[in-house]
Design a protein around this motif. Sequence first.
Motif, PDB file in Angstrom:
ATOM      1  N   GLY A  21       4.156  10.401  -6.485  1.00 18.06           N
ATOM      2  CA  GLY A  21       5.272  10.811  -7.338  1.00 18.06           C
ATOM      3  C   GLY A  21       4.811  11.156  -8.741  1.00 18.06           C
ATOM      4  N   GLY A  22       3.916  10.360  -9.296  1.00 19.10           N
ATOM      5  CA  GLY A  22       3.375  10.656 -10.621  1.00 19.10           C
ATOM      6  C   GLY A  22       2.565  11.944 -10.623  1.00 19.10           C
ATOM      7  N   PHE A  23       1.787  12.154  -9.571  1.00 17.48           N
ATOM      8  CA  PHE A  23       1.012  13.383  -9.462  1.00 17.48           C
ATOM      9  C   PHE A  23       1.928  14.587  -9.356  1.00 17.48           C
ATOM     10  N   TRP A  24       2.996  14.464  -8.563  1.00 22.02           N
ATOM     11  CA  TRP A  24       3.947  15.557  -8.385  1.00 22.02           C
ATOM     12  C   TRP A  24       4.643  15.889  -9.706  1.00 22.02           C
ATOM     13  N   LEU A  25       5.073  14.866 -10.439  1.00 17.11           N
ATOM     14  CA  LEU A  25       5.720  15.108 -11.730  1.00 17.11           C
ATOM     15  C   LEU A  25       4.749  15.750 -12.725  1.00 17.11           C
ATOM     16  N   GLY A  26       3.490  15.346 -12.683  1.00 13.19           N
ATOM     17  CA  GLY A  26       2.491  15.924 -13.574  1.00 13.19           C
ATOM     18  C   GLY A  26       2.236  17.390 -13.279  1.00 13.19           C
ATOM     19  N   THR A  27       2.212  17.759 -12.008  1.00 13.25           N
ATOM     20  CA  THR A  27       1.988  19.165 -11.663  1.00 13.25           C
ATOM     21  C   THR A  27       3.205  20.001 -12.012  1.00 13.25           C
ATOM     22  N   ARG A  28       4.401  19.428 -11.894  1.00 11.67           N
ATOM     23  CA  ARG A  28       5.617  20.169 -12.284  1.00 11.67           C
ATOM     24  C   ARG A  28       5.615  20.431 -13.781  1.00 11.67           C
ATOM     25  N   ALA A  29       5.253  19.429 -14.561  1.00  9.22           N
ATOM     26  CA  ALA A  29       5.238  19.590 -16.010  1.00  9.22           C
ATOM     27  C   ALA A  29       4.185  20.622 -16.424  1.00  9.22           C
ATOM     28  N   ALA A  30       3.052  20.629 -15.748  1.00 10.71           N
ATOM     29  CA  ALA A  30       2.006  21.591 -16.079  1.00 10.71           C
ATOM     30  C   ALA A  30       2.431  22.996 -15.673  1.00 10.71           C
ATOM     31  N   GLY A  31       3.194  23.124 -14.599  1.00  9.06           N
ATOM     32  CA  GLY A  31       3.663  24.438 -14.152  1.00  9.06           C
ATOM     33  C   GLY A  31       4.707  25.015 -15.084  1.00  9.06           C
ATOM     34  N   VAL A  53       0.832  -1.208   0.000  1.00 11.56           N
ATOM     35  CA  VAL A  53       0.000   0.000   0.000  1.00 11.56           C
ATOM     36  C   VAL A  53       0.864   1.254   0.000  1.00 11.56           C
ATOM     37  N   VAL A  54       1.912   1.269   0.822  1.00 11.43           N
ATOM     38  CA  VAL A  54       2.796   2.439   0.873  1.00 11.43           C
ATOM     39  C   VAL A  54       3.513   2.623  -0.464  1.00 11.43           C
ATOM     40  N   GLY A  55       3.949   1.527  -1.077  1.00 12.86           N
ATOM     41  CA  GLY A  55       4.621   1.625  -2.373  1.00 12.86           C
ATOM     42  C   GLY A  55       3.713   2.182  -3.453  1.00 12.86           C
ATOM     43  N   VAL A  56       2.482   1.702  -3.521  1.00 10.61           N
ATOM     44  CA  VAL A  56       1.527   2.198  -4.514  1.00 10.61           C
ATOM     45  C   VAL A  56       1.207   3.668  -4.245  1.00 10.61           C
ATOM     46  N   ALA A  57       1.063   4.032  -2.971  1.00  9.14           N
ATOM     47  CA  ALA A  57       0.770   5.433  -2.630  1.00  9.14           C
ATOM     48  C   ALA A  57       1.930   6.339  -3.032  1.00  9.14           C
ATOM     49  N   LEU A  58       3.167   5.911  -2.771  1.00 11.02           N
ATOM     50  CA  LEU A  58       4.327   6.727  -3.148  1.00 11.02           C
ATOM     51  C   LEU A  58       4.443   6.869  -4.662  1.00 11.02           C
ATOM     52  N   LEU A  59       4.200   5.793  -5.396  1.00 12.40           N
ATOM     53  CA  LEU A  59       4.239   5.881  -6.852  1.00 12.40           C
ATOM     54  C   LEU A  59       3.151   6.817  -7.380  1.00 12.40           C
ATOM     55  N   SER A  60       1.976   6.755  -6.802  1.00 12.75           N
ATOM     56  CA  SER A  60       0.881   7.628  -7.229  1.00 12.75           C
ATOM     57  C   SER A  60       1.193   9.091  -6.928  1.00 12.75           C
TER      58      SER A  60
END
Length: 73
Positions: free
Chosen positions: A45-55, A36-43
Motif C-alpha cells: 500500500g505504501g509503495f502504491w501510494l508512493g508511485t501514485r504521488a510520483a505519477g 506477515v500478510v499484514g506487513v506485506a499489505l502495508l508495504s
Amino acid sequence: MDAGRIVRAPRQDGVPPTRARRPPLRLTRRGRIVLVVGVALLSLGGFWLGTRAAGLASAAPVTRGESVLPVAR
C-alpha cells in the motif's frame, strides 16, 4: 523508613537481585501468517501510494536565465 516502600533484603551470596525475564513472544501459525500478510499489505500500500504521488508530479524544464520561482507557483 517509609511505610509504603518495600525494601528487599540482599541475597546471601552478595549478588544483587535481577529482574524477572519475560517469556519470548509466542505466535501460532495463524498469527504468523496474519502478521506477515499484514506487513506485506502495508508495504504494498505504501509503495502504491508512493508511485501514485510520483505519477502526479509534473516536470517543467527550466532554461538558462529563467527563474524557478514562477514554475513553483
